[in-house]
Design an enzyme around this catalytic site. Sequence first.
Site: not given
Lengths: 200, 319, 436
Positions: A164-166
């Site tokens: 999703c956001h690394g």
Amino acid sequence: MADMSTSEDIASTQGEEGTRRDFIHLLAGMTAVGATAAVAVPLVDQMNPDASVKALATKEAVIDSIEPGQVVTVVWQGKPIFIRRRTKKEIEEAKTIPMKILKDKIARNLNTEDKAPATPENRIAAGREEWVIVVGICTHLGCIPLGPNETGAGGDWHGWFCPCHGSQYDNLGRIMKGPAPENLLIPVVEFLSDTKIKIG
Amino acid sequence: MIIKILVMKMGKLSIKRVALSALLPLLAGALWTGGVAQASGGGTREPVEVEWSFNGPFGHYDKAAVQRGFQVYKQVCSSCHSLKFVAFRHLGEKGGPFHADKCPAGFPDNIDCANPVENPAVKAIAAEYDIVDGPDESGDMFTRPGTPADYFPNPYPNKQMAILANGVVPPDLSLMAKARAGGPDYIYSLLTGFEEAPDHVDIGPGVYYNPYFPGDLSSAIKPEYLDEHGHPKEGIHVPEGGVLKMKPPLVDNIVDYADEEIPETVDQYAKDVGQFLMWVAEPKMESRKQTGLMVLVYLLIFGGIVYASYRQIWSKDEH
Amino acid sequence: MSHESNYVPGSAIERFLDKRLPLIRVASEFMEFPTPKNLNYWYTFGAILTVMLMVQIVTGVVLAMHYTPEKTMAFASVEHIMRDVNFGDLLRYTHANGASMFFIAVYLHMFRGLYYGSFKEPREVIWMLGVLIFLIMMGTAFMGYVLPWGQMSYWGATVITSLFSAIPVVGDSIKTLLWGGFSVDNPTLNRFFALHFLLPFALIGVVFLHIWALHVPGNTNPTGVEIKSKKDAVPFHPYYTVKDGFAIVLFLIMFAVFVFYMPNALGHTDNYIEANPFVTPVHIVPEWYFLPFYAMLRSITFDLTIPFTDIVLINSKLGGVMVMFGSIIILFFLSWLDRAKVRSMRYRPWARFWFFLFVIDAVFLGWLGGKPAEQPYIAWAQGATAFYFIYFLIILPALSMFEAQPKGLPSSISEDVLSKKAKKQKAIESSIQPAE
């Protein structure tokens, strides 16, 4: 106008008798508020987990078929639990990570004390070095991180990687890089035998 | 003339009298329609009124009786009747027969016996049942011992097998005490009420006569007791009740009670099963009645205060 | 609102709000609304009904959080509510008994309206909105009863929806449309759930109009004489807020007795048996509040033919449906059927006599509705149904002509109140000084 008396007229009745009279209206109002508050209890509490949900608060899992290097996901309380059996190499790799580069220095392990540091020992059950058991929910915004099963490497730190956001986790589930603030949570786990664990 | 007198009398009616005279039968009627007589035939015998411990506003379950009733269910009824809405954990919930406020001495601290899932008695009962689970990794179903979270298993894997074994599907017992007119009284009466069918009826093989069971035996009267029009002869009545496919399930001494004081008779078994099935149908009854008492006391006080406030406000309007 | 407002916005915030959204002004006018000072307890059922509507909506929304409108799971989900959900048994029993309490209150409210002539000019619209509320309530209650998916739910739904098949030509298509299939099945259950959730909010809207319409001419009162001077009225608050409040508490006590001590007394045992589309219960009865209408439906057992021919004008099925719906539709026209100028039956002994018979008739119909459909009940129901319609269509119009002269109608509300007080005083005095 004498007949059109309003509440103010009544409230302003003079003297001791007046105060006693006001009191009864106040008491009536308070009793009504009390009744409403009492009614609110069941109306709100019904949203809490019900008895059938609470009955599934613990989960037993058999782990003897998990090979080193493999991660198995089981469902507990509707959440994915990653059960990871680490290889010798992975165990050593995690030990080489220095404490000072950790983003979150607290173990986040429900089996240890609240403030225990996030050392490799505090991220595993005593004497069960191979096994890492974490709640598979990214501490950033609740996505499910990808592990070696899905991505091969499991991100830069060979643990997990959240698409999703690394956010990047090591193989102990500790946050190394990215927006997630905390290490992956370790639920209450008990080894019933070498092949069976109880979660919760 | 008569109407005139009537109207003169009616002249004294007020709204209160009109309403009262109409409402009382309405209320009585509303309560009464719950127990409307069943169809025609010989009718059904009224269930025996048992003095249950749970009757009345302060009634509560007799925990020991519920436990014994469970034993009878397990050893007798459960071979045919399911209990599909009941989980083992329910047995250990507050108000349940195996609920414990705290663990017996000698239990580790981390076990909370008040929690039905950890209650050792409940766990032991659950473990005696085989639960079908799965599929496993190879796609096969497997059986495992039950856990408190499991529900009572159905004695038959499907409806067809239940019919094959019994001719009909034996009804689920989870709500039996609320699903029949008379409730637990009916259960007790049915279990103790099996008798020989009267001589003038022929009920056929494989069924059992019970005067409490709803049915119609008007077509079962033997031909020699009928006149040329097919009506029963003078003095011949259609018997009460009907026939069912369940053979009398209880006989004396069929279940061995641990408590030596309790008689092992059909009558006692039926009372205990009645207690158990009432608890099964209404597991929250005790706490409901307790809450009700508090609610009523509160409302009565509340009513008194509001009445005082009302009189106080309206006293301002005296002219 | 028809009366002059005494509201003067005090603080700066109130002045700001008063020009933009005069909420406080409206509330204040509502509270000050001049209300006849002689209203008795029969006039408290409006407030009780408002409370009941709120109780039903709140418990209903909460139950909807746990209920599953799917035919294999509906019954089990109700049991789940009863056994596992926190306070689930109380919430469901409150909702189920709340429906009955709602109808008790609405029937008493209608009874009061009929007795004191609350439907008469200029209050026709209030009355008609009330009848509309009653209709929506009946629909909501019926669909709610289907949701537990017990035997009575299923077969009640089958019987009532089949009523529509009596309509000539399009009847069967309408039935299929209602069902969403060829029998009462999952689509029926699902749409009934959606409508059961929706309709109460429609009710709020109509109730709002009902109260709005009430605030134009103001309340009636037991004398039926309009407010003539300030002496006749008191402000709604605190006089009637506290009186209604007391009545509400009394009503809640009765409600609580049912919920906590006899929660299944008004229900039917068969609804604790899961729906089985292949077994009809021996004796289908609706909930008690529908029984009078059910009796009227079943009383039409004959076809209406053109005399001396075999041509059927209205068959018994359609006839029954027409009679049942007609019994409610007729209420819409009540204001024009009873045209007597005097409102209250207090001063109309003849009207009171016939009204008394009418109430007995309605209760009798209710009793008959719970009986099996066999003789002699059918014949009795036919007589009672005939009287129901005769009352509205013949007796009321006739009475409005015959009984033009009221008996002892006071000239104003305060005159009536004062004469009552004087009488009471006299009675007290005579009891203090016993005759030698």
